[in-house]
Design an enzyme around this catalytic site. Structure first.
Site, short mmCIF file in Angstrom:
data_model
loop_
_atom_site.label_atom_id
_atom_site.label_comp_id
_atom_site.label_asym_id
_atom_site.label_seq_id
_atom_site.Cartn_x
_atom_site.Cartn_y
_atom_site.Cartn_z
N LYS A 196 0.84 -1.21 0.00
CA LYS A 196 0.00 0.00 0.00
C LYS A 196 0.88 1.26 0.00
CE LYS A 196 -3.67 2.68 0.72
NZ LYS A 196 -4.60 3.00 -0.37
N CYS A 234 -2.75 10.40 -5.81
CA CYS A 234 -3.84 9.99 -4.92
C CYS A 234 -5.01 10.95 -5.11
CB CYS A 234 -3.42 9.99 -3.46
SG CYS A 234 -4.86 9.58 -2.43
#
Ligand code: RRO
Length: 316
Positions: free
Chosen positions: A44, A134
């Site tokens: 992640k 993101c």
């Protein structure tokens, strides 16, 4: 049949592994990926400090789309440098994902340097993906849409070079923007691969039955993935391939759920594919299923390796 592939010189037994996103945050998640048929272990995206999830509801999916606003939940980069050393025992490539986020509003670009340095040094990581895209940070534009900032950040981490660095990019919708990003990338020969694309950001889906939006954070706006997004991903891969094919070894892709997507993306200039939503739906069984279906399809077409068809889309 040989379906090995390479990404920035790193060998993968086959082209299918997990995307940085669902179920790759904890040690248990990563251990499961290690034991599965995924050809690599992607961790992640991590920040300097650990981060919690956004409030619920923050994720929803249907057969056609997924919408997320997780907000970078992770255990902090030093945990992932430790994990990466233990993950070596699975004998498959380990990929770190690094993000610019301190956990406060005052994000410092030097975070990138500190975290990337940790993965460059004594870690078990083979490749480092810099996440410039993101979609769910509230108070910041994505770095990949600010070409000057992106240039500066890439320059800082590229100077730490010893392990291959790649960029995770958002979708671009205008050729002028793809061109601008390609120009930035060409200034940094240490950038060896691209991951295209992150989810399509700032999208809104409502539940007409309940008469309310389906996710809560960021004014209900989230990152869109899955079938709706695949043509955007293909177009971005195509655009970057045309601009960078002889400079950047690799273009990676997301939004894959079956053998047909793997085949299409490899045909259209990718070297490997990452799976996210389908992995969260089917869990580790997804890797073996898609790989098996992919191999069966290649057999049917009499192909014996990826070399037989990779990047060979016919021109019109
Ligand atoms: O954690 C997230 O909300 C998230 C990240 Br870091 C990302 O890169 N892409 C995405 O769709 N969600």
């Amino acid at each position: 049949m040989n379906i090995q592939t390479t990404v920035a010189g790193v060998k993968f037994d086959h082209p299918i592994f997990n995307a940085s996103g669902p179920l790759c945050t904890t040690w248990e998640d990563l251990e499961w990926i290690g034991k599965s048929e995924s050809s690599g272990i992607m961790m992640k995206s991590c920040s300097l400090e650990p981060r919690e999830w956004n409030p619920s509801p923050r994720y929803m999916e249907t057969p056609l789309w997924s919408l997320n606003s997780m907000w970078l939940p992770n255990l902090g980069y030093d945990t992932y440098t430790d994990f990466s050393k233990k993950l070596r025992s699975f004998k498959k490539p380990v990929v770190a994902s690094v993000v610019w986020f301190t956990g406060s509003e005052v994000a410092d670009k030097n975070d990138f340097v500190k975290i990337t340095q940790a993965f460059q040094d004594d870690s078990g990581v083979d490749l480092i993906e810099i996440n410039l895209s993101c979609p769910n940070v509230v108070w910041k534009p994505q770095l990949a849409y600010d070409f000057n900032d992106a240039d500066y950040v890439i320059w800082m981490v590229a100077s730490l070079w010893n392990k291959p660095i790649g960029l995770k990019l958002p979708p671009y919708f205008d050729p002028a923007h793809t061109d601008a990003m390609a120009k930035v990338i060409l200034k940094h020969p240490n950038v060896k691969f691209l991951t295209c694309i992150n989810s399509v950001w700032n999208t809104l889906i409502i539940d007409s039955e309940k008469e309310e939006p389906i996710i809560k954070p960021k004014g209900w706006f989230g990152g869109l993935g899955w079938d709706y997004v695949k043509p955007v991903a293909l177009a971005n891969v195509r655009a970057f391939y045309k601009l960078l094919w002889d400079k950047i070894d690799i273009i990676w892709v997301g939004w894959v759920k079956s053998w047909i997507d793997v085949f299409e993306f490899l045909l259209c200039w990718a070297k490997a594919v990452q799976i996210g939503t389908v992995y969260s739906r089917e869990w580790v069984e997804s890797f073996g299923r898609i790989k098996k279906e992919f191999e069966q399809y290649l057999e049917k077409k009499w192909y014996t390796s990826c070399e037989d068809f990779i990047w060979k889309l016919k021109e019109l």
